[in-house]
Design an enzyme around this catalytic site. Structure first.
Site, PDB file in Angstrom:
ATOM      1  N   VAL A  16      45.839  22.734  -2.815  1.00 53.47           N
ATOM      2  CA  VAL A  16      44.679  21.859  -2.956  1.00 53.47           C
ATOM      3  C   VAL A  16      45.199  20.526  -3.506  1.00 53.47           C
ATOM      4  O   VAL A  16      45.915  20.507  -4.507  1.00 53.47           O
ATOM      5  CB  VAL A  16      43.635  22.459  -3.920  1.00 53.47           C
ATOM      6  CG1 VAL A  16      42.330  21.674  -3.831  1.00 53.47           C
ATOM      7  CG2 VAL A  16      43.374  23.922  -3.607  1.00 53.47           C
ATOM      8  N   ALA A  48      43.203  14.163  -1.518  1.00 56.02           N
ATOM      9  CA  ALA A  48      42.678  14.400  -0.173  1.00 56.02           C
ATOM     10  C   ALA A  48      41.305  15.046  -0.179  1.00 56.02           C
ATOM     11  O   ALA A  48      40.737  15.303   0.868  1.00 56.02           O
ATOM     12  CB  ALA A  48      43.667  15.276   0.607  1.00 56.02           C
ATOM     13  N   PHE A  80      44.700  25.745   5.483  1.00 59.61           N
ATOM     14  CA  PHE A  80      44.449  24.356   5.063  1.00 59.61           C
ATOM     15  C   PHE A  80      45.730  23.823   4.406  1.00 59.61           C
ATOM     16  O   PHE A  80      46.356  24.522   3.602  1.00 59.61           O
ATOM     17  CB  PHE A  80      43.305  24.343   4.046  1.00 59.61           C
ATOM     18  CG  PHE A  80      42.565  23.040   3.962  1.00 59.61           C
ATOM     19  CD1 PHE A  80      41.328  22.878   4.574  1.00 59.61           C
ATOM     20  CD2 PHE A  80      43.096  21.969   3.259  1.00 59.61           C
ATOM     21  CE1 PHE A  80      40.635  21.673   4.483  1.00 59.61           C
ATOM     22  CE2 PHE A  80      42.411  20.765   3.170  1.00 59.61           C
ATOM     23  CZ  PHE A  80      41.184  20.619   3.778  1.00 59.61           C
ATOM     24  N   ARG A 121      56.516  20.886  -5.046  1.00 57.26           N
ATOM     25  CA  ARG A 121      56.356  22.283  -5.490  1.00 57.26           C
ATOM     26  C   ARG A 121      56.404  23.281  -4.342  1.00 57.26           C
ATOM     27  O   ARG A 121      56.228  24.473  -4.553  1.00 57.26           O
ATOM     28  CB  ARG A 121      55.015  22.428  -6.224  1.00 57.26           C
ATOM     29  CG  ARG A 121      54.983  21.596  -7.486  1.00 57.26           C
ATOM     30  CD  ARG A 121      53.601  21.529  -8.065  1.00 57.26           C
ATOM     31  NE  ARG A 121      53.534  20.479  -9.072  1.00 57.26           N
ATOM     32  CZ  ARG A 121      52.435  20.087  -9.678  1.00 57.26           C
ATOM     33  NH1 ARG A 121      51.286  20.676  -9.396  1.00 57.26           N
ATOM     34  NH2 ARG A 121      52.463  19.130 -10.579  1.00 57.26           N
ATOM     35  N   HIS A 136      36.034  17.282  -3.610  1.00 55.57           N
ATOM     36  CA  HIS A 136      35.613  18.477  -4.352  1.00 55.57           C
ATOM     37  C   HIS A 136      36.829  19.328  -4.748  1.00 55.57           C
ATOM     38  O   HIS A 136      36.808  20.545  -4.701  1.00 55.57           O
ATOM     39  CB  HIS A 136      34.561  19.276  -3.580  1.00 55.57           C
ATOM     40  CG  HIS A 136      34.972  19.661  -2.184  1.00 55.57           C
ATOM     41  ND1 HIS A 136      35.216  18.755  -1.189  1.00 55.57           N
ATOM     42  CD2 HIS A 136      35.170  20.875  -1.637  1.00 55.57           C
ATOM     43  CE1 HIS A 136      35.558  19.401  -0.087  1.00 55.57           C
ATOM     44  NE2 HIS A 136      35.559  20.691  -0.334  1.00 55.57           N
TER      45      HIS A 136
END
Ligand code: INI
Length: 154
Positions: free
Chosen positions: A82, A86, A23, A128, A89
């Site tokens: 993460v 986008a 992902f 990062r 949750h």
């Protein structure tokens, strides 16, 4: 004089596993490159590094757990991205992955390094993962080597 224990950044004969999410792979691939670079530039042989890909950050802990149970790795490096903008949750994914990673480390008594980026924006994730704020994969690799060496001394 107190005795201080600290892990060196020398490779030794350690083996390392990298567990990386697919992902947000645009960024995660850069973290994997950074981690491999961090390991090999500190003397780790490429043959002593295994890379395992999982669908998303939430699948990292179960793969890390299997790898830890094999007993053949001195440390496991977990990489994922993460991005809040986008996903609705965001906290669920970021916190779930982080607590699973911590649990594997404590259960199996080996360093399981959290190299996840939890970013507010795509731009922060980019910063990062190999641009102006460095590469969190590279940093995670150094933490893995240091902890592998430290735990040998404690
Ligand atoms: N996984 C990530 O690694 N990063 C994300 O930002 C993300 N978002 O946005 O949802 C994400 N979701 C997938 C999740 O990790 C699992 O693969 C999925 O829920 C299946 O269990």
């Amino acid at each position: 004089m107190a005795r201080t224990l600290a892990g060196s950044l020398t490779a030794g004969d350690h083996r390392f596993a990298i567990v990386a999410a697919r992902f947000n792979e645009l960024f995660v691939d850069r973290l994997v490159q950074g981690a491999v670079n961090g390991l090999t530039r500190h003397g780790v042989d490429a043959d002593a590094i295994d890379v395992v890909r999982v669908p998303g950050s939430l699948e990292i802990p179960i793969a890390a757990q299997r790898l830890a149970a094999k007993g053949s790795y001195s440390a496991i490096i977990c990489l994922g991205v993460v991005i809040r903008g986008a996903t609705v949750h965001f906290e669920h994914v970021a916190d779930g992955a982080a607590s699973g990673i911590a649990q594997v480390a404590l259960t199996h008594d080996i360093p399981v390094i959290n190299g996840l980026i939890a970013a507010e924006t795509l731009e922060q994730a980019m910063e990062r993962s190999g641009t102006k704020l460095g590469n969190k994969g590279f940093d995670a690799a150094l933490a893995a080597i240091e902890m592998a060496n430290l735990l040998e001394q404690i």
